[in-house]
Design an enzyme around this catalytic site. Structure first.
Site: not given
Length: 377
Positions: A127, A131, A171, A280, A332, A335
């Site tokens: 973050h 990003h 954001h 995002d 992953q 995810f």
């Protein structure tokens, strides 16, 4: 998987001794926050490479970013070359769409604000400013693709793009590298301030508008007769709040229900919130070399939080526990299958031609992780 991704352990007490241990844990957490010497609401060490004006050469670079391509921009290389990828990306889109024609702020003041926003991003593994720039470029690409669909050319205008760009840029501003679940269970000041309700997202939105006020740059003030600035501010806030992963399933259900009709018939505000949420989460839709870097960075940040949890006496969930986490490929796969693909498919179904390239990379990355997962078994 979503609960693990959000760091939730779902602890319930079956014995008094368990409750007693939790009381001791709470006391340890309280000492942890008292001993911290720096506030988590302020940026940490800032890379001074970004503390410089954008040169004429950087400006030219921004115009050559390849904005119309999904896979030509290496965001990590852009950061290495310029030290300010967010400024580069934001101003490139700004110039491409001539947003200065509708925004009352001089372009120099706009760039000054975006530079200040970028400096507020911390040097977290994931973050961070890179990003933010990557999400902004993803949002721009998806927005452009949707507006080029049949019948959509005049449905979204530059004022809608302005709202999207600002929301994407801010954001995750000031993100501490810890998730909402951690902030809540450790009684972090942000969780207390926002009553455990999306503390990070509320913090990002508040920080962005406070910074805009401090700089005297009302980015949303425009020359059009409508909509009012306050309505644009509300849309930015709602888009940022919609990036809270705790709301993932709720927002997805609503968007999926609306995506059965035509793109033109969809509620504009619902679509833009989902678009930013997808942006995002979009690194699995990037070329594998970039996606792999983001995956490793995210894992590093998760493990850092898990280490802090263990230090405080908590038992981190497996995705955050470096000792118990599944191999990267299996993590992953979870995810992609349980979070990214369910969010991506409704968007892909209503705008197939516009987002064909990201879909191809997603399929390739999924197949690659499946092969790597088999090899690690």
């Amino acid at each position: 998987f979503l609960n693990m991704f959000n760091g939730k352990d779902g602890v319930k007490f079956s014995k008094f001794s368990d409750a007693a241990r939790r009381v001791l844990l709470v006391n340890r957490v309280a000492r942890h926050w008292r001993q911290r010497t720096s506030s988590s609401t302020k940026p940490e060490t800032v890379d001074r490479r970004t503390d410089r004006r954008t040169s004429e050469e950087d400006g030219k670079r921004a115009m050559e970013l390849g904005l119309d391509s999904w896979d030509e921009i290496d965001i990590f290389q852009l950061d290495s070359d310029t030290g300010q990828p967010l400024v580069m990306a934001f101003m490139a889109v700004w110039e491409r769409r001539s947003i200065s024609k509708i925004c009352k702020m001089p372009v120099e003041k706009v760039q000054e604000l975006v530079h200040a926003i970028e400096l507020q991003y911390r040097q977290n593994p994931y973050h961070n400013r890179i990003h933010a720039a990557d999400v902004l470029l993803a949002a721009w690409y998806l927005w452009s693709g949707l507006t080029n669909c049949s019948g959509m050319q005049h449905h979204y205008t530059e004022i809608d793009l302005l709202v999207m760009l600002f929301a994407a840029a801010v954001h995750d501003i000031g993100h501490p590298g810890l998730n909402n679940e951690f902030l809540t269970k450790t009684r972090h000041s942000l969780a207390l301030r926002y009553n455990d309700i999306s503390p990070l997202e509320n913090f990002h939105a508040a920080t962005a508008f406070e910074l805009m006020k401090d700089k005297g740059v009302d980015l949303l003030d425009h020359r059009l007769p409508s909509p009012p600035v306050q309505a644009l501010r509300k849309r930015v806030i709602e888009m940022i709040l919609a990036t809270d992963m705790a709301k993932h399933e709720e927002k997805l259900e609503r968007f999926s229900a609306m995506s059965t009709g035509t793109l033109h018939d969809m509620d504009k505000t619902v679509l833009e919130k989902h678009l930013l949420h997808v942006a995002d989460l979009s690194h699995p839709l990037r070329p594998y070399s970039l996606h792999r870097q983001w995956s490793e960075r995210c894992t590093t940040e998760f493990f850092s939080q898990g280490d802090q949890e263990r230090e405080l006496g908590f038992e981190p969930v497996s995705l955050y526990d470096r000792e118990k986490a599944p191999p990267l490929a299996k993590g992953q796969l979870g995810f992609l299958k349980f979070i990214v693909i369910p969010a991506w498919k409704p968007l892909q179904n209503i705008a197939k031609d516009a987002i064909e390239v990201p879909e191809r990379f997603l399929s390739e990355n999924l197949a690659r992780w499946e092969k790597l997962a088999e090899q690690s078994s």
